[in-house]
Motif scaffolding. Structure first.
Motif, PDB file in Angstrom:
ATOM      1  N   TYR A  81       0.908  -1.735  -0.069  1.00 23.07           N
ATOM      2  CA  TYR A  81      -0.145  -0.317  -0.212  1.00 23.07           C
ATOM      3  C   TYR A  81       0.635   1.476   0.519  1.00 23.07           C
ATOM      4  CZ  TYR A  81      -4.490  -2.932  -0.432  1.00 23.07           C
ATOM      5  OH  TYR A  81      -5.441  -3.600   0.083  1.00 23.07           O
ATOM      6  N   GLY A  82       1.761   0.819   0.148  1.00 22.21           N
ATOM      7  CA  GLY A  82       3.518   2.112   0.323  1.00 22.21           C
ATOM      8  C   GLY A  82       3.647   2.630  -1.103  1.00 22.21           C
ATOM      9  N   VAL A  83       3.340   0.838  -2.107  1.00 20.78           N
ATOM     10  CA  VAL A  83       3.700   1.471  -3.337  1.00 20.78           C
ATOM     11  C   VAL A  83       2.499   1.778  -3.779  1.00 20.78           C
ATOM     12  CG1 VAL A  83       3.758   0.091  -5.155  1.00 20.78           C
ATOM     13  CG2 VAL A  83       5.626  -0.423  -3.554  1.00 20.78           C
ATOM     14  N   LEU A  84       1.462   1.426  -3.245  1.00 12.49           N
ATOM     15  CA  LEU A  84       0.127   2.560  -4.078  1.00 12.49           C
ATOM     16  C   LEU A  84       0.246   3.425  -3.995  1.00 12.49           C
ATOM     17  CD1 LEU A  84      -2.356   2.172  -5.413  1.00 12.49           C
ATOM     18  CD2 LEU A  84      -3.576   1.340  -3.537  1.00 12.49           C
ATOM     19  N   ALA A  85       0.339   4.468  -2.394  1.00 13.43           N
ATOM     20  CA  ALA A  85       0.306   5.413  -2.151  1.00 13.43           C
ATOM     21  C   ALA A  85       1.625   5.904  -3.602  1.00 13.43           C
ATOM     22  CB  ALA A  85       0.902   5.637  -1.187  1.00 13.43           C
ATOM     23  N   ALA A  86       2.735   5.722  -3.202  1.00 12.86           N
ATOM     24  CA  ALA A  86       3.695   6.600  -4.084  1.00 12.86           C
ATOM     25  C   ALA A  86       3.166   6.670  -5.512  1.00 12.86           C
ATOM     26  CB  ALA A  86       4.698   5.671  -3.971  1.00 12.86           C
ATOM     27  N   LEU A  87       2.804   5.526  -6.352  1.00 14.70           N
ATOM     28  CA  LEU A  87       1.876   5.050  -7.765  1.00 14.70           C
ATOM     29  C   LEU A  87       0.844   6.561  -7.627  1.00 14.70           C
ATOM     30  CD1 LEU A  87       2.057   2.014  -9.080  1.00 14.70           C
ATOM     31  CD2 LEU A  87       3.523   3.739  -9.664  1.00 14.70           C
ATOM     32  N   LEU A  88       0.084   6.817  -6.757  1.00 16.29           N
ATOM     33  CA  LEU A  88      -0.583   7.812  -6.923  1.00 16.29           C
ATOM     34  C   LEU A  88      -0.434   9.303  -6.932  1.00 16.29           C
ATOM     35  CD1 LEU A  88      -3.481   6.074  -5.057  1.00 16.29           C
ATOM     36  CD2 LEU A  88      -3.707   7.133  -6.730  1.00 16.29           C
ATOM     37  N   VAL A  89       0.753   9.389  -5.880  1.00 21.13           N
ATOM     38  CA  VAL A  89       1.225  10.798  -5.863  1.00 21.13           C
ATOM     39  C   VAL A  89       2.233  11.450  -7.232  1.00 21.13           C
ATOM     40  CG1 VAL A  89       3.626  12.069  -4.723  1.00 21.13           C
ATOM     41  CG2 VAL A  89       2.279  10.775  -3.758  1.00 21.13           C
ATOM     42  N   TRP A  90       2.650   9.768  -7.934  1.00 19.49           N
ATOM     43  CA  TRP A  90       3.655  10.112  -8.918  1.00 19.49           C
ATOM     44  C   TRP A  90       2.621  10.590 -10.713  1.00 19.49           C
ATOM     45  CZ3 TRP A  90       4.653   5.613 -13.251  1.00 19.49           C
ATOM     46  CH2 TRP A  90       4.936   6.812 -14.433  1.00 19.49           C
ATOM     47  N   VAL A  91       1.331   9.800  -9.853  1.00 18.74           N
ATOM     48  CA  VAL A  91       0.380  10.360 -11.080  1.00 18.74           C
ATOM     49  C   VAL A  91      -0.354  11.407 -10.571  1.00 18.74           C
ATOM     50  CG1 VAL A  91      -1.881   9.383 -11.879  1.00 18.74           C
ATOM     51  CG2 VAL A  91      -0.482   7.819 -12.029  1.00 18.74           C
ATOM     52  N   LEU A  92      -1.442  12.350  -9.510  1.00 16.22           N
ATOM     53  CA  LEU A  92      -1.417  12.608  -9.077  1.00 16.22           C
ATOM     54  C   LEU A  92      -0.751  14.517  -9.622  1.00 16.22           C
ATOM     55  CD1 LEU A  92      -3.877  11.930  -6.098  1.00 16.22           C
ATOM     56  CD2 LEU A  92      -4.609  12.242  -8.832  1.00 16.22           C
ATOM     57  N   ASN A  93       0.856  14.103  -9.542  1.00  7.67           N
ATOM     58  CA  ASN A  93       1.340  15.058  -9.005  1.00  7.67           C
ATOM     59  C   ASN A  93       1.969  15.558 -10.735  1.00  7.67           C
ATOM     60  OD1 ASN A  93       3.497  16.954  -8.799  1.00  7.67           O
ATOM     61  ND2 ASN A  93       4.420  15.881  -9.847  1.00  7.67           N
ATOM     62  N   ASN A  94       1.398  14.701 -11.743  1.00  2.95           N
ATOM     63  CA  ASN A  94       1.718  14.699 -13.224  1.00  2.95           C
ATOM     64  C   ASN A  94       0.092  15.386 -13.966  1.00  2.95           C
ATOM     65  OD1 ASN A  94       4.278  14.045 -13.337  1.00  2.95           O
ATOM     66  ND2 ASN A  94       4.087  12.124 -13.593  1.00  2.95           N
ATOM     67  N   ALA A  95      -0.447  15.004 -12.874  1.00  2.00           N
ATOM     68  CA  ALA A  95      -1.675  15.493 -13.567  1.00  2.00           C
ATOM     69  C   ALA A  95      -1.910  16.947 -12.904  1.00  2.00           C
ATOM     70  CB  ALA A  95      -3.064  14.610 -13.012  1.00  2.00           C
ATOM     71  N   GLY A  96      -1.480  17.933 -12.657  1.00  2.00           N
ATOM     72  CA  GLY A  96      -1.566  18.855 -12.204  1.00  2.00           C
ATOM     73  C   GLY A  96      -2.183  19.433 -10.592  1.00  2.00           C
ATOM     74  N   LEU A  97      -2.693  18.501 -10.406  1.00  2.00           N
ATOM     75  CA  LEU A  97      -2.921  18.946  -8.943  1.00  2.00           C
ATOM     76  C   LEU A  97      -2.116  19.452  -8.014  1.00  2.00           C
ATOM     77  CD1 LEU A  97      -5.370  15.896  -8.794  1.00  2.00           C
ATOM     78  CD2 LEU A  97      -6.035  17.997  -9.255  1.00  2.00           C
ATOM     79  N   GLY A  98      -2.769  20.610  -7.206  1.00  2.00           N
ATOM     80  CA  GLY A  98      -2.169  20.837  -5.950  1.00  2.00           C
ATOM     81  C   GLY A  98      -1.026  19.927  -4.812  1.00  2.00           C
ATOM     82  N   VAL A  99      -0.508  20.243  -4.331  1.00  3.37           N
ATOM     83  CA  VAL A  99       0.293  19.801  -3.596  1.00  3.37           C
ATOM     84  C   VAL A  99      -1.048  18.604  -2.259  1.00  3.37           C
ATOM     85  CG1 VAL A  99       1.991  20.008  -1.495  1.00  3.37           C
ATOM     86  CG2 VAL A  99       2.189  21.269  -3.351  1.00  3.37           C
ATOM     87  N   LEU A 100      -1.798  19.908  -1.896  1.00  4.88           N
ATOM     88  CA  LEU A 100      -2.630  19.246  -1.292  1.00  4.88           C
ATOM     89  C   LEU A 100      -3.513  18.034  -1.624  1.00  4.88           C
ATOM     90  CD1 LEU A 100      -3.775  21.949   1.202  1.00  4.88           C
ATOM     91  CD2 LEU A 100      -2.491  20.693   1.933  1.00  4.88           C
ATOM     92  N   ALA A 101      -4.142  18.569  -3.375  1.00  6.45           N
ATOM     93  CA  ALA A 101      -5.052  17.133  -3.326  1.00  6.45           C
ATOM     94  C   ALA A 101      -3.747  16.276  -3.574  1.00  6.45           C
ATOM     95  CB  ALA A 101      -5.896  18.274  -4.944  1.00  6.45           C
ATOM     96  N   VAL A 102      -2.883  16.464  -4.115  1.00  5.26           N
ATOM     97  CA  VAL A 102      -1.983  15.272  -4.667  1.00  5.26           C
ATOM     98  C   VAL A 102      -2.145  14.721  -2.746  1.00  5.26           C
ATOM     99  CG1 VAL A 102       0.304  14.267  -4.858  1.00  5.26           C
ATOM    100  CG2 VAL A 102      -0.652  16.183  -6.635  1.00  5.26           C
ATOM    101  N   GLY A 103      -1.249  15.033  -2.280  1.00  6.69           N
ATOM    102  CA  GLY A 103      -1.596  14.000  -0.848  1.00  6.69           C
ATOM    103  C   GLY A 103      -1.667  14.086  -0.497  1.00  6.69           C
TER     104      GLY A 103
END
Length: 117
Positions: free
Chosen positions: A43-65
Motif C-alpha cells: 500500500y506504500g507502493v500504491l500511494a507512491a504511484l498515486l503521488v506520481w500520477v496525480l502530481n503529473n496531472a497538475g493537482l495542487g500539493v494538498l490534493a495530491v497528498g
C-alpha cells in the motif's frame, strides 16, 4: 500515460492477491507478521504511484497528498470488506491500519522528495 497503466496493473495485482482463495495464494506460507509488512509495502507502493500520477496531472500539493493517502486507505478498506463477504477469506480492519501506515509513510517521503522547499 504510463503512470495510469502502472497504477491500473498494480491495482489489479492487489485485487488478485486480496481476493483469491488462501489455498491458491502464492505466499500462503508467509508468517502473519511478515504479511503485515507486506501490507505496509504494497500500500506504500500504491500511494507512491498515486503521488506520481496525480502530481503529473497538475493537482495542487494538498490534493495530491490527500488523494494519495485516502485512495489506498479506501481501497484497502474495500478489499478487507470484500474479503469478509467471501467464504474463503477473513477481512481484518487491522489490516486497513497497516495499509494506512504504508500509505502515510510513502506519501510523506514522496511529497518530501517532490515538493522540497
Amino acid at each position: 500515460m504510463i503512470g495510469y497503466g502502472l497504477l491500473g496493473a498494480f491495482l489489479a495485482v492487489l485485487c488478485l492477491l486480496s481476493l483469491m482463495p488462501l489455498a491458491a495464494w502464492p505466499l500462503n506460507a508467509v508468517p502473519p507478521s511478515l504479511q503485515k509488512v507486506m501490507h505496509v509495502i504494497l500500500y506504500g507502493v500504491l500511494a507512491a504511484l498515486l503521488v506520481w500520477v496525480l502530481n503529473n496531472a497538475g493537482l495542487g500539493v494538498l490534493a495530491v497528498g490527500g488523494a494519495a493517502f485516502l485512495g489506498p486507505v479506501g481501497f484497502g478498506a474495500l478489499m478487507e470488506w470484500l474479503q469478509r463477504m467471501t467464504p474463503y477469506r477473513v477481512g481484518s480492519w487491522r489490516d486497513v491500519g497497516w495499509d494506512a501506515m504504508g500509505a502515510f509513510i510513502a506519501v510523506a517521503v514522496a511529497m518530501g522528495l517532490l515538493f522540497k522547499g
